[in-house]
Write an enzyme that holds these catalytic residues in place. Structure first.
Site, PDB file in Angstrom:
ATOM      1  N   ASP A 149      43.631  40.280  37.771  1.00  0.00           N
ATOM      2  CA  ASP A 149      42.191  39.894  37.548  1.00  0.00           C
ATOM      3  C   ASP A 149      42.130  39.028  36.335  1.00  0.00           C
ATOM      4  O   ASP A 149      42.538  39.297  35.211  1.00  0.00           O
ATOM      5  CB  ASP A 149      41.656  41.261  37.357  1.00  0.00           C
ATOM      6  CG  ASP A 149      39.986  41.253  37.167  1.00  0.00           C
ATOM      7  OD1 ASP A 149      39.621  40.091  37.077  1.00  0.00           O
ATOM      8  OD2 ASP A 149      39.102  42.412  37.244  1.00  0.00           O
ATOM      9  N   GLY A 188      36.964  33.913  43.118  1.00  0.00           N
ATOM     10  CA  GLY A 188      36.887  32.809  44.170  1.00  0.00           C
ATOM     11  C   GLY A 188      36.767  31.327  43.324  1.00  0.00           C
ATOM     12  O   GLY A 188      36.347  30.472  44.101  1.00  0.00           O
ATOM     13  N   ASP A 209      31.905  40.383  41.677  1.00  0.00           N
ATOM     14  CA  ASP A 209      32.122  41.809  41.927  1.00  0.00           C
ATOM     15  C   ASP A 209      30.967  42.292  42.912  1.00  0.00           C
ATOM     16  O   ASP A 209      29.699  41.764  42.754  1.00  0.00           O
ATOM     17  CB  ASP A 209      31.787  42.582  40.674  1.00  0.00           C
ATOM     18  CG  ASP A 209      32.812  42.515  39.771  1.00  0.00           C
ATOM     19  OD1 ASP A 209      34.030  41.604  39.970  1.00  0.00           O
ATOM     20  OD2 ASP A 209      33.305  43.400  39.019  1.00  0.00           O
TER      21      ASP A 209
HETATM   22  C1  GAL Z   1      36.530  43.117  37.593  1.00  0.00           C
HETATM   23  C2  GAL Z   1      36.814  43.036  38.985  1.00  0.00           C
HETATM   24  C3  GAL Z   1      36.593  44.345  39.545  1.00  0.00           C
HETATM   25  C4  GAL Z   1      37.191  45.636  38.733  1.00  0.00           C
HETATM   26  C5  GAL Z   1      36.851  45.320  37.331  1.00  0.00           C
HETATM   27  C6  GAL Z   1      37.874  46.022  36.468  1.00  0.00           C
HETATM   28  O1  GAL Z   1      36.743  41.887  37.019  1.00  0.00           O
HETATM   29  O2  GAL Z   1      36.040  42.043  39.706  1.00  0.00           O
HETATM   30  O3  GAL Z   1      36.693  44.450  41.132  1.00  0.00           O
HETATM   31  O4  GAL Z   1      38.593  45.317  38.922  1.00  0.00           O
HETATM   32  O5  GAL Z   1      37.108  43.842  36.622  1.00  0.00           O
HETATM   33  O6  GAL Z   1      37.389  46.020  35.140  1.00  0.00           O
END
Ligand code: GAL
Length: 383
Positions: A149, A188, A209
């Site tokens: 991420d 994306g 998200d």
């Molecule tokens: C976001 C991600 C989420 C989750 C979250 C955890 O960036 O898109 O799906 O993983 O971080 O902090």
């Protein structure tokens, strides 16, 4: 952006001459299925609750329906010690290898979340500067899936270094010798669908998200229209996790997310508390005829063939020759939707089966018409 990405792709292929450019072809031959802790629990996770979710995955019938990965999202992290070894937060996860062994003993697989940046989105330690060692640690624990991420990586990388940052972790995971599914999460940007596979990804998020409301699921799903050529066995567009069974949508909306995700051949990651499963959510998440559309071996991502006001018709070609046809009513009251076969690429005479109701309908000549509830959908298999 596109040109500099290409230049960087070519130069980094030289920098990493041993790198295998495509993802492991054995992994994710059909869209991956599992459960992820984030949507329901956020950072409030622990060894005992992950075990309980894994148990519930088996007892509820989710495992039998095809769900496989238990993904520990953000919130497990502790610190890198003086030798650079990553440790979990020991209060929440005293024995990560023991937890992975337990999940494997249930016949399930384990996923974990980290970032190419110095910290996760929640500010906990992540993998920047420790990629190789972290990959080895994950493999030693028995991890089968890494969600990578972007989070804080903008603080240490230029945007044209994004692909190399993903390729680095993918190579380090491959070098462990353990098959580990690599899931890209960078919301994306930079048209990830065009390069996600070449940096070793089996799936990549196409959006920011998701959240537990109808507008969010509809936006995340419909945005994938046009990206169908980038998906296929071993490499999938990911519109984010399911919100089915969480508190804020009704059953028609839950069915809509499932119909849309299955027609998209999207990864299916439940995001609800499996230990408190609503029976209606369970029936939606485990409907075998609907899941079969998602898991069709041909791996074709469906697309929108007709839009009229707030209604859309999508089709997805199936391996055995038929088509899945999904009708969506985006309106806040029921709508009548007519599909004229010649307009949507179907033959004049078809048989149709309602996959939600497990019921044969038809035969139909030239068209069919159905009333679809507000925010609702129908998913048909047409031969
Ligand atoms: C976001 C991600 C989420 C989750 C979250 C955890 O960036 O898109 O799906 O993983 O971080 O902090």
């Amino acid at each position: 952006m596109k040109t500099s990405g290409l230049v960087f792709f070519l130069t980094s292929a030289i920098v990493f001459p041993g790198a295998c450019l495509a993802g492991d072809p054995e992994l994710a031959q059909t869209p991956p299925m599992g459960w992820n802790s984030w949507n329901c629990f956020r950072l409030d996770i622990s060894d005992s609750m992950i075990r309980a979710e894994a148990d519930a995955m088996v007892k509820s019938g989710m495992k039998n329906a095809g769900y496989q990965y238990i993904v520990i999202d953000g919130g497990w992290e502790g610190y890198h010690d003086k030798n650079g070894v990553f440790h979990p937060d020991s209060k929440k996860f005293p024995d990560m290898k023991g937890l992975c062994d337990y999940i494997h003993s249930l016949g399930l697989k384990v996923g974990i979340h980290t970032s190419p940046g110095p910290t996760t989105c929640a500010g906990h330690e992540a993998s920047y500067g420790h990629e190789k060692q972290d990959a080895q640690t994950f493999a030693r624990w028995g991890i089968d899936f890494v969600k990578y991420d972007w989070c804080s990586a903008d603080n240490v990388y230029q945007s044209d270094q994004m692909q190399a940052a993903y390729r680095k972790m993918s190579d380090d995971l491959k070098a462990t010798g353990r098959p580990i599914l690599f899931s890209l999460c960078q919301y994306g940007v930079q048209d990830v669908w065009k390069w996600g596979q070449s940096v070793g990804g089996q799936m990549w998020r196409t959006t920011g998200d998701i959240s537990d409301n109808y507008n969010s699921i509809i936006l995340h799903g419909l945005e994938e229209n046009g990206l169908e050529r980038y998906a296929g066995p071993g490499h999938w567009n990911d519109p984010d996790m399911l919100e089915i069974g969480n508190g804020k949508m009704d059953q028609d909306e839950w069915r809509t997310q499932m119909s849309l995700w299955c027609v998209l051949a999207a990864p299916l990651f439940a995001g609800n508390d499996l230990t408190q499963m609503n029976p209606k959510a369970l029936a939606i998440l485990t409907n075998p005829e609907v899941i079969a559309i998602d898991q069709d071996p041909e791996g074709i991502q469906g697309h929108c063939v007709r839009q009229e006001g707030p209604t859309q018709i999508w089709t997805k070609s199936l391996a055995e020759g038929g088509q899945a046809v999904a009708l969506f009513n985006l309106n806040a009251h029921p709508m009548t939707i007519t599909a004229v076969f010649k307009d949507i690429g179907l033959p004049e005479h078809v048989m149709a089966r309602d996959l939600w109701l497990h019921k044969d309908l038809g035969p139909f000549n030239g068209r069919f018409t159905f009333v679809v509830p507000r925010h609702g959908s129908m998913l048909l298999k047409v031969n």
